[in-house]
Structures are given as structure tokens and as C-alpha cells.
Motif scaffolding. Structure first.
Motif, PDB file in Angstrom:
ATOM      1  N   PRO A 125       6.116  11.480   5.111  1.00  0.00           N
ATOM      2  CA  PRO A 125       5.753  11.218   6.512  1.00  0.00           C
ATOM      3  C   PRO A 125       4.252  11.099   6.734  1.00  0.00           C
ATOM      4  O   PRO A 125       3.807  10.279   7.555  1.00  0.00           O
ATOM      5  CB  PRO A 125       6.336  12.418   7.270  1.00  0.00           C
ATOM      6  N   LEU A 126       3.444  11.891   6.011  1.00  0.00           N
ATOM      7  CA  LEU A 126       1.995  11.785   6.165  1.00  0.00           C
ATOM      8  C   LEU A 126       1.489  10.434   5.686  1.00  0.00           C
ATOM      9  O   LEU A 126       0.653   9.800   6.336  1.00  0.00           O
ATOM     10  CB  LEU A 126       1.300  12.913   5.398  1.00  0.00           C
ATOM     11  N   THR A 127       1.990   9.987   4.529  1.00  0.00           N
ATOM     12  CA  THR A 127       1.584   8.680   4.021  1.00  0.00           C
ATOM     13  C   THR A 127       2.003   7.573   4.975  1.00  0.00           C
ATOM     14  O   THR A 127       1.241   6.635   5.244  1.00  0.00           O
ATOM     15  CB  THR A 127       2.203   8.437   2.634  1.00  0.00           C
ATOM     16  N   THR A 128       3.213   7.677   5.510  1.00  0.00           N
ATOM     17  CA  THR A 128       3.679   6.695   6.487  1.00  0.00           C
ATOM     18  C   THR A 128       2.768   6.658   7.703  1.00  0.00           C
ATOM     19  O   THR A 128       2.342   5.591   8.162  1.00  0.00           O
ATOM     20  CB  THR A 128       5.115   7.027   6.926  1.00  0.00           C
ATOM     21  N   GLY A 129       2.461   7.836   8.238  1.00  0.00           N
ATOM     22  CA  GLY A 129       1.612   7.891   9.415  1.00  0.00           C
ATOM     23  C   GLY A 129       0.215   7.367   9.166  1.00  0.00           C
ATOM     24  O   GLY A 129      -0.344   6.627   9.976  1.00  0.00           O
ATOM     25  N   PRO A 160       0.808  -1.229   0.000  1.00  0.00           N
ATOM     26  CA  PRO A 160       0.000   0.000   0.000  1.00  0.00           C
ATOM     27  C   PRO A 160       0.838   1.274   0.000  1.00  0.00           C
ATOM     28  O   PRO A 160       0.416   2.287  -0.566  1.00  0.00           O
ATOM     29  CB  PRO A 160      -0.822  -0.121   1.295  1.00  0.00           C
ATOM     30  N   ALA A 161       2.023   1.241   0.619  1.00  0.00           N
ATOM     31  CA  ALA A 161       2.889   2.416   0.617  1.00  0.00           C
ATOM     32  C   ALA A 161       3.323   2.769  -0.795  1.00  0.00           C
ATOM     33  O   ALA A 161       3.305   3.943  -1.193  1.00  0.00           O
ATOM     34  CB  ALA A 161       4.111   2.162   1.497  1.00  0.00           C
ATOM     35  N   VAL A 165      11.351   5.980   3.960  1.00  0.00           N
ATOM     36  CA  VAL A 165      12.371   6.013   2.904  1.00  0.00           C
ATOM     37  C   VAL A 165      11.836   5.405   1.606  1.00  0.00           C
ATOM     38  O   VAL A 165      12.074   5.925   0.503  1.00  0.00           O
ATOM     39  CB  VAL A 165      13.639   5.270   3.377  1.00  0.00           C
ATOM     40  N   LEU A 166      11.095   4.304   1.716  1.00  0.00           N
ATOM     41  CA  LEU A 166      10.500   3.676   0.539  1.00  0.00           C
ATOM     42  C   LEU A 166       9.548   4.633  -0.172  1.00  0.00           C
ATOM     43  O   LEU A 166       9.566   4.749  -1.409  1.00  0.00           O
ATOM     44  CB  LEU A 166       9.767   2.404   0.954  1.00  0.00           C
ATOM     45  N   ILE A 167       8.724   5.334   0.591  1.00  0.00           N
ATOM     46  CA  ILE A 167       7.766   6.265  -0.013  1.00  0.00           C
ATOM     47  C   ILE A 167       8.482   7.439  -0.661  1.00  0.00           C
ATOM     48  O   ILE A 167       8.083   7.909  -1.735  1.00  0.00           O
ATOM     49  CB  ILE A 167       6.772   6.743   1.061  1.00  0.00           C
ATOM     50  N   VAL A 175       9.924   6.103  -4.057  1.00  0.00           N
ATOM     51  CA  VAL A 175       8.896   5.873  -5.070  1.00  0.00           C
ATOM     52  C   VAL A 175       8.242   7.186  -5.487  1.00  0.00           C
ATOM     53  O   VAL A 175       7.989   7.425  -6.671  1.00  0.00           O
ATOM     54  CB  VAL A 175       7.847   4.880  -4.543  1.00  0.00           C
ATOM     55  N   GLY A 176       7.966   8.072  -4.519  1.00  0.00           N
ATOM     56  CA  GLY A 176       7.314   9.338  -4.852  1.00  0.00           C
ATOM     57  C   GLY A 176       8.178  10.228  -5.722  1.00  0.00           C
ATOM     58  O   GLY A 176       7.681  10.839  -6.679  1.00  0.00           O
ATOM     59  N   VAL A 177       9.466  10.311  -5.413  1.00  0.00           N
ATOM     60  CA  VAL A 177      10.366  11.148  -6.213  1.00  0.00           C
ATOM     61  C   VAL A 177      10.514  10.581  -7.624  1.00  0.00           C
ATOM     62  O   VAL A 177      10.496  11.322  -8.619  1.00  0.00           O
ATOM     63  CB  VAL A 177      11.739  11.276  -5.519  1.00  0.00           C
TER      64      VAL A 177
END
Length: 266
Positions: free
Chosen positions: A102-106, A59-60, A161-163, A166-168
Motif C-alpha cells: 500500500p505504501l508503494t502504491t500510494g 515503476p510499480a 495487487v501487482l505489487i 511481485v514483492g512476495v
């Protein structure tokens, strides 16, 4: 009557907040003590870490892609109107690193992680397993809460870190493929504005969000009562309170960072 209900609700909320603070302090002190005295539940911690990874890694990635794309598209349209297309890498990268990751992680940990922890501890509570542990002289905090806290503290920065990665990459693909930004200018501006401090801020936010999620979920689970209905209420409360706490803390953290760590060239 209305005033009485409001007063009772406010009092109950303050008491709940106090119990959450007590649990967080006890867990933090207990984690240090358990590690120092070689009584830390490493197997339970690793088991919980693996479970959090399995329910949040995919999901991340799926959430990081649209976050990176949306930031790149929205910021790219504005920057294109200003004639500063080369700055898309800086704007998109900072948006993903400081806010989206950080928001997606949280939110992921607050959804998947909080619900799983609250359901597990809530079921143990209504089955009177927690009371049985106390009867045997075993602290539920040391046996159940601290390993979950450590697992969340381990998984949260890794997921962050994974997000970010992938996001960048997703933002870069959209910028180069759809918005015709040259790869060199994208990475040059990204490297000029995104500093190591931004990464540390993002990781710090992820750790804080993970800590909030696990403490709230454990507190709700340990206080579940009333059978299956009580477990369901505990899970619902854990998810809602975790998301609300993350949003409020992120707002405060963003204001503090903006005041003391302004954006600057690397």
C-alpha cells in the motif's frame, strides 16, 4: 511579526484543509448522483485509468522487487540469528502485504498520478478553461474531478495487487536462493500467518491513499494561479502534500489495525 506569520500560516492551512474536505464530499456525492442519473463521464474515466496504468505499472514492478528483497534480507538476517528460518515466509509476506504494497502504491500514485492531475487541471485553470465551464453552467467537479477520482479508485487496488505479487515472489526468490530456506517451509508459514483479512486491509489502505492523492491533486490544480509558475507550484504542492498525507494516514491506520486486528494464525 513572527507570531502573526505563524497565525496566518495556520489559518491558511486550516482553510485549505476545509476546501479539500468540501471537495472530497462533493466528489463522493457527485459520483453517486452521476452514476444514478446516467451522467457519469465513463470515457474520461477510462482514459484517465489507462493513463495512470501506463505511468505507474512499470515503476510499480521496479519498486516492488527491491522492497521484497530488502524485507526478505533484513528480516531473514534477524530470524536466522534466532534460529527460526522457517518463519521467513510469514514475516516477509506480511511486511509486503500490509506495509510495502500500500505504501508503494500510494507513493507512486502520489508522484506520477498527483503531478499529472495537478498539472492538467492547473493548466486548464490558468488558461481560464475552468471559468469557461462554470460560465456554461458545467460543474468542473462533475466534468473533471469525479472521473479522475473514479479512475484512481479503480487503478489503486489493481496496482496494489501487482505489487503484492511481485514483492512476495521477489522475497521468495531471495529466501530460497540466497538464504537457503526450503520452498515448502516458506509457503507453509506464509499461508499460516497471512490471512485474507491482511489482503483486505492492504486494499483498503490503497483505496484510502488513492482517494487522498486525487482529492489533493485536484484541489491544488483547480486553485492554481499565476501562469506557468502557478502550475509548477500546484504540482509541487500536490506531490508533497500527497506524500505527507499518505505517511500520516498510514501511521494511524497501522496503529488501528494493530489494536483491532492482531496477527494470528490462519
Amino acid at each position: 511579526m513572527i507570531r502573526t506569520n505563524i497565525t496566518d500560516t495556520a489559518t491558511s492551512s486550516l482553510r485549505t484543509f476545509g476546501r479539500v474536505v468540501d471537495l472530497s464530499l462533493e466528489s463522493a456525492r457527485g459520483a453517486v448522483t452521476d452514476i444514478a442519473t446516467a451522467r457519469f463521464q465513463w470515457r474520461e474515466m477510462l482514459s484517465q485509468s489507462w493513463y495512470l496504468v501506463t505511468v505507474s505499472a512499470v515503476p510499480a514492478v521496479l519498486m516492488a522487487v527491491p522492497f521484497g528483497v530488502v524485507i526478505s534480507v533484513q528480516v531473514g538476517n534477524l530470524i536466522h540469528q534466532l534460529g527460526a528460518d522457517s518463519l521467513l515466509g510469514a514475516a516477509g509476506g506480511l511486511g509486503v502485504i500490509q506495509q510495502a504494497a500500500p505504501l508503494t502504491t500510494g507513493l507512486l500514485l502520489g508522484g506520477a498520478g498527483a503531478s499529472a492531475i495537478a498539472a492538467d487541471l492547473g493548466a486548464r485553470t490558468v488558461r481560464e478553461e475552468i471559468d469557461a465551464l462554470r460560465t456554461l453552467g458545467i460543474s468542473p467537479v462533475h466534468r473533471l474531478v469525479i472521473p479522475r477520482l473514479a479512475a484512481m479508485m479503480l487503478v489503486a487496488p489493481l496496482l496494489n495487487v501487482l505489487i503484492i505479487f511481485v514483492g512476495v515472489v521477489a522475497g521468495y526468490a531471495v529466501a530460497v536462493g540466497a538464504q537457503h530456506v526450503t520452498p515448502g517451509s516458506y509457503w507453509a508459514t506464509f499461508g499460516s500467518f497471512a490471512t485474507l483479512t491482511d489482503i483486505w486491509i492492504s486494499l483498503g489502505k490503497a483505496l484510502i491513499f488513492g482517494f487522498l492523492v486525487v482529492v489533493i491533486a485536484c484541489q491544488r490544480g483547480l486553485e492554481a494561479k499565476g501562469g506557468p509558475r502557478g502550475v509548477a507550484d500546484a504540482v509541487n504542492a500536490a506531490v508533497v502534500l500527497s506524500v505527507a498525507a499518505i505517511i500520516v494516514v498510514n501511521l494511524v491506520a497501522t496503529q488501528i489495525v494493530s489494536m483491532f486486528v492482531p496477527v494470528r494464525l490462519a
